[in-house]
Design a protein around this motif. Structure first.
Motif, PDB file in Angstrom:
ATOM      1  N   TYR A   1       0.997  -1.219   0.017  1.00 59.69           N
ATOM      2  CA  TYR A   1      -0.063   0.192  -0.125  1.00 59.69           C
ATOM      3  C   TYR A   1       0.893   1.172   0.062  1.00 59.69           C
ATOM      4  CZ  TYR A   1      -3.678  -3.169   1.338  1.00 59.69           C
ATOM      5  OH  TYR A   1      -4.793  -4.140   1.168  1.00 59.69           O
ATOM      6  N   CYS A   2       0.664   1.996  -0.858  1.00 61.59           N
ATOM      7  CA  CYS A   2       1.337   3.319  -1.088  1.00 61.59           C
ATOM      8  C   CYS A   2       0.614   4.446  -1.804  1.00 61.59           C
ATOM      9  CB  CYS A   2       2.818   3.295  -1.641  1.00 61.59           C
ATOM     10  SG  CYS A   2       2.527   2.726  -3.701  1.00 61.59           S
ATOM     11  N   LYS A   3       1.115   5.479  -2.078  1.00 60.57           N
ATOM     12  CA  LYS A   3       0.261   6.545  -2.568  1.00 60.57           C
ATOM     13  C   LYS A   3       1.066   6.787  -3.825  1.00 60.57           C
ATOM     14  CE  LYS A   3      -1.609   8.517   0.984  1.00 60.57           C
ATOM     15  NZ  LYS A   3      -3.393   8.803   1.045  1.00 60.57           N
ATOM     16  N   ASP A   4       0.383   7.152  -5.063  1.00 61.64           N
ATOM     17  CA  ASP A   4       0.913   7.477  -6.250  1.00 61.64           C
ATOM     18  C   ASP A   4       1.558   8.805  -6.316  1.00 61.64           C
ATOM     19  OD1 ASP A   4      -1.082   8.856  -6.841  1.00 61.64           O
ATOM     20  OD2 ASP A   4      -2.052   7.715  -8.267  1.00 61.64           O
ATOM     21  N   GLY A   5       2.181   9.209  -7.565  1.00 66.21           N
ATOM     22  CA  GLY A   5       2.779  10.427  -7.642  1.00 66.21           C
ATOM     23  C   GLY A   5       1.603  11.688  -7.458  1.00 66.21           C
ATOM     24  N   GLU A   6       0.211  11.288  -7.574  1.00 63.61           N
ATOM     25  CA  GLU A   6      -0.673  12.249  -7.598  1.00 63.61           C
ATOM     26  C   GLU A   6      -1.407  12.248  -5.922  1.00 63.61           C
ATOM     27  OE1 GLU A   6      -3.369  11.374 -10.721  1.00 63.61           O
ATOM     28  OE2 GLU A   6      -2.221  12.124 -12.091  1.00 63.61           O
ATOM     29  N   GLY A   7      -0.689  11.417  -5.199  1.00 61.68           N
ATOM     30  CA  GLY A   7      -1.218  11.288  -3.862  1.00 61.68           C
ATOM     31  C   GLY A   7      -2.340  10.562  -3.545  1.00 61.68           C
ATOM     32  N   ASP A   8      -2.992   9.724  -4.563  1.00 61.84           N
ATOM     33  CA  ASP A   8      -3.799   8.823  -4.383  1.00 61.84           C
ATOM     34  C   ASP A   8      -3.510   7.506  -4.005  1.00 61.84           C
ATOM     35  OD1 ASP A   8      -5.613  10.675  -5.503  1.00 61.84           O
ATOM     36  OD2 ASP A   8      -5.235  10.035  -7.553  1.00 61.84           O
ATOM     37  N   ASP A   9      -4.155   6.620  -3.032  1.00 63.49           N
ATOM     38  CA  ASP A   9      -3.871   5.392  -2.543  1.00 63.49           C
ATOM     39  C   ASP A   9      -3.687   4.509  -3.801  1.00 63.49           C
ATOM     40  OD1 ASP A   9      -3.854   6.451   0.209  1.00 63.49           O
ATOM     41  OD2 ASP A   9      -5.841   6.063   0.397  1.00 63.49           O
ATOM     42  N   VAL A  10      -2.703   3.470  -3.474  1.00 66.18           N
ATOM     43  CA  VAL A  10      -2.613   2.468  -4.441  1.00 66.18           C
ATOM     44  C   VAL A  10      -2.292   1.011  -3.796  1.00 66.18           C
ATOM     45  CG1 VAL A  10      -1.215   1.597  -6.396  1.00 66.18           C
ATOM     46  CG2 VAL A  10      -1.434   4.140  -6.068  1.00 66.18           C
ATOM     47  N   GLN A  11      -2.864   0.052  -4.449  1.00 64.88           N
ATOM     48  CA  GLN A  11      -2.615  -1.187  -3.630  1.00 64.88           C
ATOM     49  C   GLN A  11      -1.844  -2.066  -4.846  1.00 64.88           C
ATOM     50  OE1 GLN A  11      -6.448  -3.089  -2.508  1.00 64.88           O
ATOM     51  NE2 GLN A  11      -6.986  -1.250  -1.722  1.00 64.88           N
ATOM     52  N   ILE A  12      -1.042  -2.750  -4.463  1.00 66.61           N
ATOM     53  CA  ILE A  12      -0.117  -3.390  -5.711  1.00 66.61           C
ATOM     54  C   ILE A  12       0.354  -4.864  -4.940  1.00 66.61           C
ATOM     55  CG2 ILE A  12       1.952  -3.440  -6.876  1.00 66.61           C
ATOM     56  CD1 ILE A  12       2.119  -0.367  -6.543  1.00 66.61           C
ATOM     57  N   THR A  13      -0.030  -5.834  -5.925  1.00 67.44           N
ATOM     58  CA  THR A  13       0.570  -7.366  -5.435  1.00 67.44           C
ATOM     59  C   THR A  13       1.473  -7.633  -6.573  1.00 67.44           C
ATOM     60  OG1 THR A  13      -1.706  -7.869  -4.264  1.00 67.44           O
ATOM     61  CG2 THR A  13      -0.079  -9.836  -4.971  1.00 67.44           C
ATOM     62  N   LEU A  14       2.600  -8.180  -5.961  1.00 65.10           N
ATOM     63  CA  LEU A  14       3.502  -8.612  -7.024  1.00 65.10           C
ATOM     64  C   LEU A  14       3.221 -10.377  -7.234  1.00 65.10           C
ATOM     65  CD1 LEU A  14       6.477  -6.631  -5.892  1.00 65.10           C
ATOM     66  CD2 LEU A  14       4.839  -6.087  -7.580  1.00 65.10           C
ATOM     67  N   LEU A  15       3.408 -10.774  -8.501  1.00 62.64           N
ATOM     68  CA  LEU A  15       2.924 -12.282  -8.739  1.00 62.64           C
ATOM     69  C   LEU A  15       4.285 -12.757  -9.407  1.00 62.64           C
ATOM     70  CD1 LEU A  15      -0.596 -11.718  -9.603  1.00 62.64           C
ATOM     71  CD2 LEU A  15       0.357 -12.278  -7.429  1.00 62.64           C
ATOM     72  N   ARG A  16       4.351 -13.975  -9.040  1.00 58.87           N
ATOM     73  CA  ARG A  16       5.252 -14.735  -9.817  1.00 58.87           C
ATOM     74  C   ARG A  16       4.379 -15.997 -10.535  1.00 58.87           C
ATOM     75  NH1 ARG A  16      11.051 -16.187  -8.307  1.00 58.87           N
ATOM     76  NH2 ARG A  16      11.091 -14.054  -9.190  1.00 58.87           N
ATOM     77  N   HIS A  17       4.862 -16.468 -11.675  1.00 58.62           N
ATOM     78  CA  HIS A  17       4.052 -17.436 -12.396  1.00 58.62           C
ATOM     79  C   HIS A  17       4.858 -18.760 -12.375  1.00 58.62           C
ATOM     80  CE1 HIS A  17       2.467 -14.143 -15.370  1.00 58.62           C
ATOM     81  NE2 HIS A  17       2.255 -14.066 -14.187  1.00 58.62           N
ATOM     82  N   VAL A  18       3.989 -19.814 -12.011  1.00 54.65           N
ATOM     83  CA  VAL A  18       4.669 -21.114 -11.827  1.00 54.65           C
ATOM     84  C   VAL A  18       3.894 -21.952 -12.988  1.00 54.65           C
ATOM     85  CG1 VAL A  18       4.919 -23.010 -10.227  1.00 54.65           C
ATOM     86  CG2 VAL A  18       5.106 -20.546  -9.402  1.00 54.65           C
ATOM     87  N   ALA A  19       4.456 -23.089 -13.625  1.00 61.06           N
ATOM     88  CA  ALA A  19       4.066 -23.763 -14.570  1.00 61.06           C
ATOM     89  C   ALA A  19       3.123 -24.785 -13.799  1.00 61.06           C
ATOM     90  CB  ALA A  19       4.894 -24.365 -15.447  1.00 61.06           C
ATOM     91  N   ILE A  20       2.261 -25.192 -14.530  1.00 57.66           N
ATOM     92  CA  ILE A  20       1.233 -26.294 -13.940  1.00 57.66           C
ATOM     93  C   ILE A  20       1.335 -27.564 -14.811  1.00 57.66           C
ATOM     94  CG2 ILE A  20      -1.209 -26.885 -13.599  1.00 57.66           C
ATOM     95  CD1 ILE A  20      -2.131 -24.154 -13.433  1.00 57.66           C
ATOM     96  N   VAL A  21       1.841 -28.720 -14.015  1.00 58.27           N
ATOM     97  CA  VAL A  21       2.027 -29.831 -14.697  1.00 58.27           C
ATOM     98  C   VAL A  21       1.333 -31.080 -13.847  1.00 58.27           C
ATOM     99  CG1 VAL A  21       4.324 -29.225 -15.525  1.00 58.27           C
ATOM    100  CG2 VAL A  21       4.192 -30.231 -13.381  1.00 58.27           C
ATOM    101  N   PRO A  22       1.132 -32.064 -14.567  1.00 53.90           N
ATOM    102  CA  PRO A  22       0.249 -33.292 -13.785  1.00 53.90           C
ATOM    103  C   PRO A  22       1.188 -33.768 -12.617  1.00 53.90           C
ATOM    104  CG  PRO A  22       0.699 -33.724 -16.209  1.00 53.90           C
ATOM    105  CD  PRO A  22       1.241 -32.313 -15.713  1.00 53.90           C
ATOM    106  N   ALA A  23       0.468 -34.278 -11.640  1.00 55.62           N
ATOM    107  CA  ALA A  23       1.398 -34.865 -10.836  1.00 55.62           C
ATOM    108  C   ALA A  23       2.344 -36.121 -11.159  1.00 55.62           C
ATOM    109  CB  ALA A  23       0.448 -35.298  -9.472  1.00 55.62           C
ATOM    110  N   GLN A  24       2.159 -36.718 -12.238  1.00 58.02           N
ATOM    111  CA  GLN A  24       2.796 -37.661 -12.716  1.00 58.02           C
ATOM    112  C   GLN A  24       3.859 -37.503 -13.750  1.00 58.02           C
ATOM    113  OE1 GLN A  24       1.027 -41.353 -11.915  1.00 58.02           O
ATOM    114  NE2 GLN A  24       0.124 -40.314 -10.368  1.00 58.02           N
ATOM    115  N   SER A  25       4.158 -36.184 -13.893  1.00 56.18           N
ATOM    116  CA  SER A  25       4.965 -35.670 -15.085  1.00 56.18           C
ATOM    117  C   SER A  25       6.420 -36.356 -14.994  1.00 56.18           C
ATOM    118  CB  SER A  25       4.972 -34.264 -15.097  1.00 56.18           C
ATOM    119  OG  SER A  25       5.896 -33.695 -16.060  1.00 56.18           O
ATOM    120  N   GLU A  26       6.811 -36.712 -15.862  1.00 56.71           N
ATOM    121  CA  GLU A  26       8.150 -37.150 -15.990  1.00 56.71           C
ATOM    122  C   GLU A  26       9.236 -36.140 -16.251  1.00 56.71           C
ATOM    123  OE1 GLU A  26       8.933 -40.775 -18.333  1.00 56.71           O
ATOM    124  OE2 GLU A  26       6.921 -41.559 -17.639  1.00 56.71           O
ATOM    125  N   VAL A  27      10.569 -36.144 -15.528  1.00 56.10           N
ATOM    126  CA  VAL A  27      11.422 -35.191 -16.117  1.00 56.10           C
ATOM    127  C   VAL A  27      12.478 -36.014 -16.921  1.00 56.10           C
ATOM    128  CG1 VAL A  27      13.371 -33.990 -15.016  1.00 56.10           C
ATOM    129  CG2 VAL A  27      11.373 -34.629 -13.468  1.00 56.10           C
TER     130      VAL A  27
END
Length: 140
Positions: A112-138
């Motif tokens: 939570y912070c203020k932007d350059g105009e003084g308005d409240d901003v909510q930000i979440t940073l996300l990382r992507h993880v590949a989805i694979v079946p549980a039985q996936s072979e390496v």
């Protein structure tokens, strides 16, 4: 940063087909620098985390591109710009300054912070993880 035009961060362009999750390492440890930093240190720490993100949520908008500039120790320096066009084709932007980030706070997954105009901003940073079946072979 006088506008939001420029090279977007390339660190946020990861593999397609992601599962969105909190920015965490594979072993569950939090990535980057934890809170407790003052001024430019907090701005630098936030930018370091943002560089690791594949996408962000800014005031409810999921974004995969943004522009970042260096922290230079000037409170009014715009270091991050998020831009998007909504479903009615209206253009929006949120610009973060060193001062706004320095005065911000993490609450759970949200920054939570203020932007350059003084308005409240909510930000979440996300990382992507590949989805694979549980039985996936390496491959050998």
């Amino acid at each position: 940063m006088s506008n939001c035009v420029g090279q977007p961060s390339t660190a946020n362009l990861a593999s397609p087909g992601p599962d969105l999750c909190r920015a965490e390492a594979q072993d569950g440890e939090s990535l980057g620098v934890e809170g407790g930093h003052e001024g430019g240190d907090q701005a630098k720490a936030f930018l370091a985390l943002l560089e690791q993100a594949n996408s962000v949520i800014v005031d409810g908008q999921i974004l995969v591109n943004w522009h970042m500039d260096a922290v230079i120790g000037d409170p009014g320096n715009e270091v991050v710009c998020f831009k998007w066009i909504d479903e009615e084709f209206l253009e929006f932007s949120v610009k973060l300054t060193e001062e706004g980030i320095a005065a911000g706070a993490w609450v759970g997954d949200w920054f939570y912070c203020k932007d350059g105009e003084g308005d409240d901003v909510q930000i979440t940073l996300l990382r992507h993880v590949a989805i694979v079946p549980a039985q996936s072979e390496v491959p050998a």
